[in-house]
Design a protein around this motif. Structure first.
Motif, PDB file in Angstrom:
ATOM      1  N   GLY B  52       0.818  -1.207   0.000  1.00 26.37           N
ATOM      2  CA  GLY B  52       0.000   0.000   0.000  1.00 26.37           C
ATOM      3  C   GLY B  52       0.850   1.254   0.000  1.00 26.37           C
ATOM      4  N   SER B  53       0.195   2.372  -0.261  1.00 28.72           N
ATOM      5  CA  SER B  53       0.902   3.648  -0.242  1.00 28.72           C
ATOM      6  C   SER B  53       1.418   3.927   1.167  1.00 28.72           C
ATOM      7  CB  SER B  53      -0.048   4.754  -0.689  1.00 28.72           C
ATOM      8  OG  SER B  53       0.652   5.957  -0.762  1.00 28.72           O
ATOM      9  N   GLY B  54       2.695   4.324   1.254  1.00 28.70           N
ATOM     10  CA  GLY B  54       3.282   4.614   2.552  1.00 28.70           C
ATOM     11  C   GLY B  54       3.769   3.390   3.295  1.00 28.70           C
ATOM     12  N   LYS B  57       7.895   0.965   0.502  1.00 28.45           N
ATOM     13  CA  LYS B  57       8.526   0.347  -0.675  1.00 28.45           C
ATOM     14  C   LYS B  57       9.679   1.203  -1.200  1.00 28.45           C
ATOM     15  CE  LYS B  57       4.690   0.532  -3.028  1.00 28.45           C
ATOM     16  NZ  LYS B  57       3.798   1.235  -2.088  1.00 28.45           N
ATOM     17  N   SER B  58       9.389   2.481  -1.397  1.00 26.15           N
ATOM     18  CA  SER B  58      10.446   3.371  -1.902  1.00 26.15           C
ATOM     19  C   SER B  58      11.592   3.448  -0.900  1.00 26.15           C
ATOM     20  CB  SER B  58       9.892   4.777  -2.142  1.00 26.15           C
ATOM     21  OG  SER B  58       8.868   4.742  -3.084  1.00 26.15           O
ATOM     22  N   THR B  59      11.239   3.563   0.351  1.00 30.97           N
ATOM     23  CA  THR B  59      12.267   3.674   1.377  1.00 30.97           C
ATOM     24  C   THR B  59      13.202   2.467   1.342  1.00 30.97           C
ATOM     25  OG1 THR B  59      10.694   4.896   2.741  1.00 30.97           O
ATOM     26  CG2 THR B  59      12.643   4.010   3.846  1.00 30.97           C
ATOM     27  N   MET B  60      12.626   1.281   1.195  1.00 32.38           N
ATOM     28  CA  MET B  60      13.453   0.084   1.152  1.00 32.38           C
ATOM     29  C   MET B  60      14.389   0.113  -0.050  1.00 32.38           C
ATOM     30  SD  MET B  60      12.482  -3.862   0.807  1.00 32.38           S
ATOM     31  CE  MET B  60      13.062  -3.951  -0.838  1.00 32.38           C
TER      32      MET B  60
HETATM   33  N1  LIG Z   1      12.368  11.769   3.966  1.00 33.45           N
HETATM   34  C1  LIG Z   1      11.311  11.412   4.729  1.00 33.45           C
HETATM   35  N2  LIG Z   1      11.074  12.039   5.890  1.00 33.45           N
HETATM   36  C2  LIG Z   1      10.032  11.697   6.666  1.00 33.45           C
HETATM   37  N3  LIG Z   1       9.157  10.723   6.371  1.00 33.45           N
HETATM   38  C3  LIG Z   1       9.343  10.056   5.228  1.00 33.45           C
HETATM   39  C4  LIG Z   1      10.411  10.358   4.342  1.00 33.45           C
HETATM   40  N4  LIG Z   1      10.342   9.527   3.273  1.00 33.45           N
HETATM   41  C5  LIG Z   1       9.270   8.760   3.484  1.00 33.45           C
HETATM   42  N5  LIG Z   1       8.670   9.046   4.653  1.00 33.45           N
HETATM   43  C6  LIG Z   1       7.486   8.385   5.200  1.00 33.45           C
HETATM   44  O1  LIG Z   1       7.768   7.017   5.238  1.00 33.45           O
HETATM   45  C7  LIG Z   1       6.627   6.263   4.886  1.00 33.45           C
HETATM   46  C8  LIG Z   1       6.974   5.330   3.753  1.00 33.45           C
HETATM   47  O2  LIG Z   1       7.255   6.091   2.609  1.00 33.45           O
HETATM   48  P1  LIG Z   1       7.602   5.430   1.218  1.00 33.45           P
HETATM   49  O3  LIG Z   1       7.811   6.547   0.256  1.00 33.45           O
HETATM   50  O4  LIG Z   1       8.703   4.480   1.377  1.00 33.45           O
HETATM   51  O5  LIG Z   1       6.264   4.654   0.876  1.00 33.45           O
HETATM   52  P2  LIG Z   1       5.860   3.878  -0.429  1.00 33.45           P
HETATM   53  O6  LIG Z   1       5.531   2.505  -0.044  1.00 33.45           O
HETATM   54  O7  LIG Z   1       6.895   4.067  -1.469  1.00 33.45           O
HETATM   55  O8  LIG Z   1       4.540   4.641  -0.840  1.00 33.45           O
HETATM   56  P3  LIG Z   1       4.005   5.067  -2.281  1.00 33.45           P
HETATM   57  O9  LIG Z   1       3.336   3.857  -2.851  1.00 33.45           O
HETATM   58  O10 LIG Z   1       3.006   6.143  -1.969  1.00 33.45           O
HETATM   59  O11 LIG Z   1       5.150   5.535  -3.072  1.00 33.45           O
HETATM   60  C9  LIG Z   1       5.541   7.265   4.553  1.00 33.45           C
HETATM   61  O12 LIG Z   1       4.706   7.396   5.649  1.00 33.45           O
HETATM   62  C10 LIG Z   1       6.288   8.542   4.301  1.00 33.45           C
HETATM   63  O13 LIG Z   1       5.512   9.630   4.681  1.00 33.45           O
END
Ligand SMILES: Nc1ncnc2c1ncn2[C@@H]1O[C@H](COP(=O)(O)OP(=O)(O)OP(=O)(O)O)[C@@H](O)[C@H]1O
Ligand SMILES: [Mg+2]
Lengths: 260, 268
Positions: B52-54, B57-60
């Motif tokens: 899901g969003s948030g 995934k991107s962070t990993m």
């Molecule tokens: N630089 C940052 N500082 C603070 N919080 C962050 C930062 N980057 C991401 N987050 C938070 O970490 C969580 C995970 O973010 P991430 O971008 O990894 O999600 P995602 O799975 O890639 O979502 P999406 O599908 O929307 O791209 C989110 O709640 C986001 O708000």
């Protein structure tokens, strides 16, 4: 708008050209220009002085503006604070004041130090142009430092991230991506600032530097003419401005920006 | 490429997983986004990361090339672990910049928003890292770039600046830029999410082509159908951990966890 529509053959342009030619003919026939040959050599020298002042101080000022902008955009507080303070002071006070503070203030202070008076630097510190160069450089750095701050900060984060992701060292990323990208963003403003810098150069005449403005003042004193020398001066500055504008346009066109 | 190691060492390198993520934690301030993620991708694997969003995934993905610094855990590429040390604030930071920069050139990332360098032509973008990071001679880099441009169908856009390309063309140019470093692993972060629907296909076609060629890829995507087609392993992230993983057929047709079932129901 296509280039063919922007040609000089448009009706309103033809009218403007006709008016321009009319003014020149009127000026040539009805005004006195007999002094011109006598001063032509000095005028060319004066234009030379104006130009080297412009190029030297813009170049030095820009070199200073890069660290000033970078410090404000990304530096730690002990760098960004002083950089911001410098830009604020420079932009908040008249250039004439800065010039006089340096020349009459700093310059006369030096004279009290025997060590300085006897040093190799004294011939320079005694003449006026170093103070003119310094004041104009600092002024350009102050304005352009602010512009570069915005330009550095405005480079999209993602592009800098891509630079890191592809293994660039911070220095390489700065040299290859951040700086050229920021300069490109700043170029239109830089063009305007350089034209303003050109028009700020005559202030150095107030501290006895002999630029084209000083020569024209001399003409006026010698000949008691008012309009003719000033008209010529206006023409010279306009031509220089035109050349600058064209040069920057050419630079900007090297990396086209999508207009939408 | 490298100096001749002992035969055992070399084969250990080759058999080592292309990417190994071990016990990855990431905290943003108070927010704990990743709570211990471990993941292995063998050479030639195409791993789809969904969630899901948030869900992080991107962070990993961004922790793998250290665009985001992990709070805890380790990343290894082809058996080489990225050297990290405590940063004194409860997290980690890379302790060997040279090593990190070298490893980064073997990991090519394709971003959601392309992130092409706007002051360079398409060709300039593609040869930038080979020439200015890896030291490839310019003419050699150009020759290779031209082949890549042909491959992604952009030969006629060689000297165009990115701003004048469509989103799909920009992303294909970005993929060519990624291929130019001859990466061992490609990281895709939602490569089609910023595209108009009619442009998604052309980019997916290029990625599918790369998958068939046996490239190792980690792919964050919302395109479930596509993930099912190209991936040989699917990872479902939820609540900061890998909630479920497995081959696409099983993940999509017989999800075990309730969260995954719910997630699949909402995206399909
Ligand atoms: N630089 C940052 N500082 C603070 N919080 C962050 C930062 N980057 C991401 N987050 C938070 O970490 C969580 C995970 O973010 P991430 O971008 O990894 O999600 P995602 O799975 O890639 O979502 P999406 O599908 O929307 O791209 C989110 O709640 C986001 O708000
Ligand atoms: Mg994301």
């Amino acid at each position: 708008m296509g280039p063919e529509l922007r040609s000089w053959k448009e009706p309103h342009r033809l009218v403007l050209i006709a008016i321009g030619i009319g003014i020149i003919v009127f000026a040539a026939v009805n005004m006195r220009w007999d002094w011109l040959p006598r001063y032509s050599g000095r005028l060319v020298e004066g234009v030379g002085t104006t130009l080297w002042l412009l190029f030297l101080t813009s170049a030095l000022g820009f070199l200073l503006a890069v660290p000033l902008g970078l410090a404000q955009a990304a530096g730690p507080f002990w760098l960004s604070g002083p950089a911001r303070a410098f830009c604020t002071v420079i932009r908040g006070t008249p250039l004439l004041l800065q010039l006089w503070m340096l020349y009459y203030g700093l310059g006369s202070l030096f004279a009290y130090w025997p060590e300085i008076r006897e040093s190799w630097a004294w011939p320079y510190l005694r003449s006026a142009w170093p103070y003119g160069v310094l004041a104009l450089t600092l002024s350009f750095a102050g304005y352009e430092g602010e512009v570069m701050r915005g330009a550095f900060a405005g480079v999209p984060k993602g592009e800098l991230e891509a630079a890191r992701a592809y293994g660039m060292s911070p220095l390489t990323a700065f040299r290859r991506i951040w700086l050229p990208r920021a300069i490109h963003r700043a170029l239109p403003t830089l063009a305007g600032e350089t034209v303003l810098q050109l028009k700020a150069t005559p202030l150095v005449a107030t501290i006895t530097v002999v630029d084209v403005y000083a020569i024209i003042s001399r003409v006026r004193q010698d000949t008691y003419l008012t309009y003719e020398p000033l008209l010529l001066l206006a023409l010279i500055y306009m031509m220089l401005t035109g050349v600058l504008v064209l040069a920057f346009r050419w630079l900007e066109a090297k990396v086209p920006v999508k207009s939408s | 490429m490298s100096s001749p190691h002992s035969a055992a060492g070399t084969s250990a390198r080759q058999s080592a997983p292309a990417v190994q993520v071990a016990d990855l934690h990431k905290t943003f301030g108070e927010l704990e986004v990743l709570k211990g993620v471990s993941l292995t991708a063998k050479t030639g694997d195409v791993v789809a990361i969904i969630g899901g969003s948030g869900s992080g995934k991107s962070t990993m993905l961004r922790c793998i090339n250290m665009l985001e610094l992990p709070t805890r855990g380790a990343i290894s590429i082809k058996g080489e672990t990225i050297d990290m040390q405590p940063d004194g604030r409860g997290g980690l930071r890379p302790s060997n910049t040279r090593q990190l920069q070298r490893i980064r050139t073997r990991l090519a990332m394709v971003f959601q928003s392309f992130n092409l360098w706007q002051h360079m032509t398409v060709l300039g973008n593609i040869i930038e890292a080979p020439v200015h990071v890896m030291g490839v001679p310019r003419d050699e880099a150009i020759a290779r770039a031209e082949k890549l441009l042909e491959r992604v169908g952009l030969s006629d856009k060689r000297d165009v600046y990115p701003a004048f390309l469509s989103g799909g063309q920009q992303q294909r140019a970005a993929i060519a830029r990624a291929l130019a470093v001859e990466p061992e692993v490609m990281l895709f972060d939602e490569p089609t999410s910023a595209l108009d629907p009619e442009l998604v296909g052309e980019v997916l076609a290029v990625i599918a082509d790369l998958a068939r060629e046996g490239r190792t890829m980690l792919l964050v995507t919302h395109e479930m159908k596509f993930a099912r087609e190209v991936a040989n392993h699917v990872v479902f992230l939820a609540g900061g951990v890998i909630e479920e993983e497995g081959p696409p057929d099983i993940i999509y047709s017989a999800p075990k966890s309730e969260r995954l079932q719910k997630f699949l129901a909402t995206v399909q």
